[in-house]
Design a protein around this motif. Structure first.
Motif, PDB file in Angstrom:
ATOM      1  N   ALA A   1      33.530 -25.002  27.381  1.00 44.27           N
ATOM      2  CA  ALA A   1      34.325 -25.407  26.218  1.00 44.27           C
ATOM      3  C   ALA A   1      34.511 -26.922  26.201  1.00 44.27           C
ATOM      4  CB  ALA A   1      35.682 -24.699  26.243  1.00 44.27           C
ATOM      5  N   ASN A   2      34.832 -27.502  27.347  1.00 45.45           N
ATOM      6  CA  ASN A   2      35.055 -28.950  27.414  1.00 45.45           C
ATOM      7  C   ASN A   2      33.788 -29.754  27.144  1.00 45.45           C
ATOM      8  OD1 ASN A   2      37.812 -28.807  27.969  1.00 45.45           O
ATOM      9  ND2 ASN A   2      37.478 -28.617  30.170  1.00 45.45           N
ATOM     10  N   SER A   3      32.637 -29.130  27.313  1.00 45.60           N
ATOM     11  CA  SER A   3      31.365 -29.804  27.030  1.00 45.60           C
ATOM     12  C   SER A   3      31.027 -29.779  25.544  1.00 45.60           C
ATOM     13  CB  SER A   3      30.229 -29.149  27.821  1.00 45.60           C
ATOM     14  OG  SER A   3      29.852 -27.912  27.237  1.00 45.60           O
ATOM     15  N   GLY A   4      31.784 -29.002  24.754  1.00 43.70           N
ATOM     16  CA  GLY A   4      31.520 -28.894  23.326  1.00 43.70           C
ATOM     17  C   GLY A   4      30.755 -27.656  22.927  1.00 43.70           C
ATOM     18  N   ALA A   5      30.400 -26.807  23.903  1.00 43.60           N
ATOM     19  CA  ALA A   5      29.726 -25.544  23.623  1.00 43.60           C
ATOM     20  C   ALA A   5      30.769 -24.419  23.595  1.00 43.60           C
ATOM     21  CB  ALA A   5      28.647 -25.277  24.666  1.00 43.60           C
ATOM     22  N   LEU A   6      30.317 -23.182  23.383  1.00 44.65           N
ATOM     23  CA  LEU A   6      31.228 -22.044  23.294  1.00 44.65           C
ATOM     24  C   LEU A   6      31.022 -21.127  24.488  1.00 44.65           C
ATOM     25  CD1 LEU A   6      33.341 -20.386  21.737  1.00 44.65           C
ATOM     26  CD2 LEU A   6      31.447 -19.286  20.506  1.00 44.65           C
ATOM     27  N   GLY A   7      32.070 -20.946  25.290  1.00 41.99           N
ATOM     28  CA  GLY A   7      31.993 -20.085  26.456  1.00 41.99           C
ATOM     29  C   GLY A   7      32.792 -18.811  26.282  1.00 41.99           C
TER      30      GLY A   7
ATOM     31  N   GLY B   1      33.650 -23.550  14.769  1.00 44.77           N
ATOM     32  CA  GLY B   1      34.438 -24.701  15.165  1.00 44.77           C
ATOM     33  C   GLY B   1      34.091 -25.293  16.504  1.00 44.77           C
ATOM     34  N   VAL B   2      32.796 -25.293  16.862  1.00 44.12           N
ATOM     35  CA  VAL B   2      32.357 -25.901  18.115  1.00 44.12           C
ATOM     36  C   VAL B   2      31.439 -27.083  17.820  1.00 44.12           C
ATOM     37  CG1 VAL B   2      32.613 -23.809  19.486  1.00 44.12           C
ATOM     38  CG2 VAL B   2      30.448 -24.250  18.327  1.00 44.12           C
ATOM     39  N   GLU B   3      31.291 -27.949  18.796  1.00 44.47           N
ATOM     40  CA  GLU B   3      30.527 -29.182  18.593  1.00 44.47           C
ATOM     41  C   GLU B   3      29.024 -28.952  18.662  1.00 44.47           C
ATOM     42  OE1 GLU B   3      30.234 -33.697  20.551  1.00 44.47           O
ATOM     43  OE2 GLU B   3      31.682 -32.232  21.319  1.00 44.47           O
ATOM     44  N   HIS B   4      28.600 -28.142  19.632  1.00 42.46           N
ATOM     45  CA  HIS B   4      27.166 -27.944  19.862  1.00 42.46           C
ATOM     46  C   HIS B   4      26.766 -26.482  19.622  1.00 42.46           C
ATOM     47  CE1 HIS B   4      27.290 -31.919  21.501  1.00 42.46           C
ATOM     48  NE2 HIS B   4      27.953 -31.564  22.591  1.00 42.46           N
ATOM     49  N   PRO B   5      25.559 -26.235  19.124  1.00 45.63           N
ATOM     50  CA  PRO B   5      25.120 -24.859  18.858  1.00 45.63           C
ATOM     51  C   PRO B   5      24.607 -24.166  20.117  1.00 45.63           C
ATOM     52  CG  PRO B   5      23.402 -26.379  18.188  1.00 45.63           C
ATOM     53  CD  PRO B   5      24.561 -27.230  18.659  1.00 45.63           C
ATOM     54  N   ILE B   6      25.456 -24.135  21.132  1.00 41.30           N
ATOM     55  CA  ILE B   6      25.094 -23.577  22.435  1.00 41.30           C
ATOM     56  C   ILE B   6      26.209 -22.640  22.882  1.00 41.30           C
ATOM     57  CG2 ILE B   6      24.599 -24.091  24.864  1.00 41.30           C
ATOM     58  CD1 ILE B   6      23.593 -26.851  23.929  1.00 41.30           C
ATOM     59  N   VAL B   7      25.822 -21.446  23.351  1.00 43.48           N
ATOM     60  CA  VAL B   7      26.782 -20.430  23.756  1.00 43.48           C
ATOM     61  C   VAL B   7      26.510 -19.999  25.189  1.00 43.48           C
ATOM     62  CG1 VAL B   7      27.650 -18.094  23.298  1.00 43.48           C
ATOM     63  CG2 VAL B   7      26.981 -19.576  21.386  1.00 43.48           C
ATOM     64  N   GLN B   8      27.571 -19.864  25.963  1.00 44.10           N
ATOM     65  CA  GLN B   8      27.505 -19.210  27.280  1.00 44.10           C
ATOM     66  C   GLN B   8      28.036 -17.813  27.074  1.00 44.10           C
ATOM     67  OE1 GLN B   8      30.987 -19.466  29.473  1.00 44.10           O
ATOM     68  NE2 GLN B   8      30.184 -17.426  29.943  1.00 44.10           N
ATOM     69  N   GLY B   9      27.124 -16.857  27.034  1.00 47.94           N
ATOM     70  CA  GLY B   9      27.538 -15.492  26.752  1.00 47.94           C
ATOM     71  C   GLY B   9      28.248 -14.850  27.925  1.00 47.94           C
ATOM     72  N   GLY B  10      28.843 -13.689  27.681  1.00 52.95           N
ATOM     73  CA  GLY B  10      29.555 -12.982  28.733  1.00 52.95           C
ATOM     74  C   GLY B  10      28.619 -12.505  29.825  1.00 52.95           C
ATOM     75  N   MET B  11      28.993 -12.758  31.074  1.00 53.88           N
ATOM     76  CA  MET B  11      28.215 -12.308  32.230  1.00 53.88           C
ATOM     77  C   MET B  11      29.169 -11.672  33.232  1.00 53.88           C
ATOM     78  SD  MET B  11      25.618 -15.510  32.857  1.00 53.88           S
ATOM     79  CE  MET B  11      26.849 -16.785  32.494  1.00 53.88           C
ATOM     80  N   MET B  12      28.861 -10.431  33.622  1.00 56.80           N
ATOM     81  CA  MET B  12      29.727  -9.715  34.551  1.00 56.80           C
ATOM     82  C   MET B  12      29.831 -10.461  35.860  1.00 56.80           C
ATOM     83  SD  MET B  12      31.562  -7.070  34.328  1.00 56.80           S
ATOM     84  CE  MET B  12      32.491  -5.886  35.293  1.00 56.80           C
ATOM     85  N   TRP B  13      31.039 -10.649  36.338  1.00 52.73           N
ATOM     86  CA  TRP B  13      31.398 -11.342  37.571  1.00 52.73           C
ATOM     87  C   TRP B  13      31.214 -12.855  37.475  1.00 52.73           C
ATOM     88  CZ3 TRP B  13      33.799  -7.360  38.848  1.00 52.73           C
ATOM     89  CH2 TRP B  13      33.214  -6.098  38.986  1.00 52.73           C
ATOM     90  N   VAL B  14      30.686 -13.370  36.362  1.00 57.37           N
ATOM     91  CA  VAL B  14      30.398 -14.801  36.235  1.00 57.37           C
ATOM     92  C   VAL B  14      31.304 -15.470  35.204  1.00 57.37           C
ATOM     93  CG1 VAL B  14      28.601 -16.519  35.778  1.00 57.37           C
ATOM     94  CG2 VAL B  14      27.991 -14.341  36.860  1.00 57.37           C
ATOM     95  N   GLY B  15      31.623 -14.774  34.109  1.00 53.29           N
ATOM     96  CA  GLY B  15      32.403 -15.366  33.029  1.00 53.29           C
ATOM     97  C   GLY B  15      33.872 -15.485  33.380  1.00 53.29           C
ATOM     98  N   ARG B  16      34.184 -16.461  34.231  1.00 55.59           N
ATOM     99  CA  ARG B  16      35.551 -16.699  34.685  1.00 55.59           C
ATOM    100  C   ARG B  16      36.046 -18.049  34.168  1.00 55.59           C
ATOM    101  NH1 ARG B  16      36.696 -13.028  38.963  1.00 55.59           N
ATOM    102  NH2 ARG B  16      34.830 -12.011  39.818  1.00 55.59           N
TER     103      ARG B  16
END
Length: 325
Positions: free
Chosen positions: A33-39, A10-25
């Protein structure tokens, strides 16, 4: 750009921001998410399960689009209460979870019973096939170019991605060495249904890491923990050099534990002290030359990918047809 992945998740673009320690906030994940990708928020970045619940709520204040939570299960100096973090995810009504590290088999029944879709990150085809068999909804296949833990097989994405997509029926997300539209198009051509980017998203305006870290992303990376069979790709700095030197002379994990503690890496990201500890970065940093907003990055990437597919690639086929005729 519609793929099996965008349709299933259910996302607009086939792009994912995967989990990153200390970064995925929250700020980064909401921007993705607001850009249409999956975070993905990173569960273990939060000190306690209660803090994770609060971070999920904070993210929802910033976006009404889909986002998920990463739960990475790896050997650690002080193992966290994984079951409690898992329950916090379930109780918060999260619909997508990214698992990584060890097999998610013990967590899947709980997550699936809660109606959660699971993407599992793998570094080999055999582990990807097993993940599909135990019931994950998608697989993120990480080539040797990726940041963090690339596995012990040392297979690059150009080989690993088509090898995996040829064996799997669930959507496949390509990861490792991808930072722009060319990587997205190449991954789709290799059979993937989307791409996962970590280092590229780390180097955006909304990324919570210190600006000095973003500027340093153009530097080289280094492999540590090779002798311990737990390889990790990290940025080259004084600490990583010391770790590699100690490993070259033979060591146990206890001999380098004080150098690689996660809290030291957190200091790097938060304070911008590049030699405070080890911090992960992928080979894709060689393709990164700016620090855009997340929306600028995703919009540019999708537009350029569409241009490559409908322009250069079509012209290549058309010219061949013309030559034959």
């Amino acid at each position: 750009m519609r793929t099996k992945f965008t349709e299933a998740f259910g996302v607009e673009h086939p792009i994912v921001q995967g989990g990153m320690m200390w970064v995925g906030r929250a700020e980064l994940v909401a921007a993705v998410a607001n850009s249409g990708a999956l975070g993905f928020l990173t569960a273990l970045t939060q000190p306690t399960p209660e803090d994770l619940v609060a971070e999920i709520a904070r993210t929802r204040e910033l976006t009404d689009k889909p986002f998920g939570v990463n739960l990475t299960i790896l050997p650690s100096i002080n193992p966290p209460p994984y079951a409690e973090y898992r329950q916090a995810i379930i109780d918060s009504g999260i619909g997508i979870v990214e698992t990584a590290g060890s097999s998610p088999v013990d967590h899947l029944p709980h997550l699936k019973d809660a109606g959660i879709k699971v993407i599992h990150k793998c570094t080999s085809v055999r582990h990807a096939v097993k993940a599909e068999r135990v019931g994950v909804d998608a697989v993120s296949i990480d080539g040797f170019e990726c940041a963090g833990h690339p596995g012990e097989d040392d297979v690059a994405g150009l080989i690993l991605i088509p090898a995996a997509t040829g064996k799997l029926t669930v959507p496949v997300i390509a990861s490792g060495g991808i930072a722009d539209a060319r990587g997205l198009v190449a991954a789709l051509a290799l059979g993937a249904d989307g791409v996962n980017m970590g280092t590229r998203f780390m180097c955006t305006v909304e990324s919570p890491v210190a600006h000095a870290v973003k500027e340093q992303i153009v530097a080289n990376t280094e492999l540590i923990f090779r002798s311990l069979r737990n390889t990790a790709r990290v940025a080259t700095n004084a600490v990583s050099a010391e770790v590699v030197d100690i490993e070259s002379r033979g060591c146990e994990f206890a001999d380098i534990q004080h150098l690689v503690a996660g809290a030291r890496g957190r200091t790097v990201f938060e304070m911008g002290d590049l030699d405070a500890g080890i911090w992960t970065a992928g080979q894709s940093q060689g393709l990164i030359d700016d620090i855009p907003t997340v929306r600028e990055l995703v919009t540019r990437m999708v537009a350029e990918a569409e241009s490559i597919i409908t322009g250069r690639l079509v012209r290549t086929v058309d010219s061949r047809i013309g030559a034959v005729s």
